[in-house]
Design an enzyme around this catalytic site. Sequence first.
Site, PDB file in Angstrom:
ATOM      1  N   ASP A 167      21.184 -28.116 -20.764  1.00 57.19           N
ATOM      2  CA  ASP A 167      22.285 -28.881 -21.039  1.00 57.19           C
ATOM      3  C   ASP A 167      21.969 -29.593 -22.536  1.00 57.19           C
ATOM      4  OD1 ASP A 167      23.695 -28.504 -18.949  1.00 57.19           O
ATOM      5  OD2 ASP A 167      23.409 -30.460 -18.180  1.00 57.19           O
ATOM      6  N   GLU A 215      22.930 -21.317 -20.288  1.00 56.79           N
ATOM      7  CA  GLU A 215      22.029 -20.190 -19.547  1.00 56.79           C
ATOM      8  C   GLU A 215      21.002 -19.872 -20.542  1.00 56.79           C
ATOM      9  OE1 GLU A 215      21.813 -19.526 -16.348  1.00 56.79           O
ATOM     10  OE2 GLU A 215      23.303 -20.845 -16.160  1.00 56.79           O
TER      11      GLU A 215
END
Length: 467
Positions: A411, A328
Amino acid sequence: ARAMALPGELWAELPAEKRIFCSVLLFSWAVYLWEAFLAHRQRRVYRTTTHVPQELGQIMDSETFEKSRLYQLDKSTFSFWSGLYSEVEGTMILLCGGIPFLWNLSGQISGRAGFGPEYEIVQSLVFLLLATLFSAVTGLPWSLYNTFVIEEKHGFNQQTLGFFFKDAIKKFIVTQCILLPVTSLLLYIIKIGGDYFFIYAWLFTLVVSLVLVTIYADYIAPLFDKFIPLPEGELKQQIETMAKSIDFPLTKVYVVEGSKRSSHSNAYFYGFFKNKRIVLFDTLLEDYSALNKEPAGEDGENEETKSKTKNKKQGCKNEEVLAVLGHELGHWKLGHTVKNIIISQMNSFLCFFLFAVLIGRKELFAAFGFYDTQPTLIGLMIIFQFIFSPYNEVLSFCLTVLSRRFEFQADSFAKELGKAKDLYSALIKLNKDNLGFPVSDWIFSMWHYSHPPLLERLQALKDAKQE
């Protein structure tokens, strides 16, 4: 000779407003049929993929795989019927002149309250209130079925009927408290803005969106869910250390009681400049999830929620929570949030500019049954909702593609923080907790998935995990 006229010639002979109306209806049904075709392809995947594929053997057990397959199949079938109803309802409203009927009814109501036709903004607000009320009432049976049949059947629903209705009424009131004042100001700006009203209208919506983002988590979200500061301890320390290592200006970390509503899990951050907060759903945290605890006594809180044990041992360990947060925060560090805001505002400006170009075209209003009046709110509705729909479909697809790209980058950022192994296991756990089905039709996935399919994300993390 008349009978032999080609469809193209007949089309050309139609008045402009009829051509506009038919084009809007045809495009709406074309989009619906395309979506239905994609959903059909995906449902076929759910029906035929009954065993865990070889490449998923290490990731999913057959019981979870079957649970997720049946859950997604039920959701897809529900989506088909609700989508069909929505399309038929929209078509009937257009064909039967539902929009001008509601506008005239709004005029009668505001007239009885002493506001004549010259008070167009008052009539617009009455119209908006009636339209949203109609939408809420017709959508209620579908929402009830989704919550108390599908989500209940698969162990996700945590609400009682009383809590559901209290929530729905609260949502409606809060929406009206925001929607009506904002719309009245926007209409007023368009009325007095002169030739460059589209610039002022755009600046106004920009300010409103920034204000809403700022106040949402502090003042609006707590009306629906309980936010508590994450207690001092190892997890909080680790979050603060990670935030500091990438210069994320963290001020507070909250845990939100998402389990009162559903057992789906999530995490997000919000705030501007040097005042950022992180929010973790209790369902994401193994130590906080109500589903990992034995049901408490019948206190007031428990009357509203029904702690279930169907999905026993839910949530992630601290290291996995940090990996999810690493992902995030990657969105923030890589500027994805800012890029999304810029794209959104550029699109908003373009739409207001085109609205300014089109608003004077009387045939647009005539196409939807407005022959004598051209109310601004109706113009906004016709142009933004109907005329722009082909553009909106293309934009939506482009944003989905961009979103998938951003997800891979986030990611990769978590991987650089040394969280590849934990993110790998967290993604598997979250997929299991949310009963995500890891096999998808390639066209359905390409068109709909704003997040890459699980296998693709795991594959990208695999190399780093093995290093």
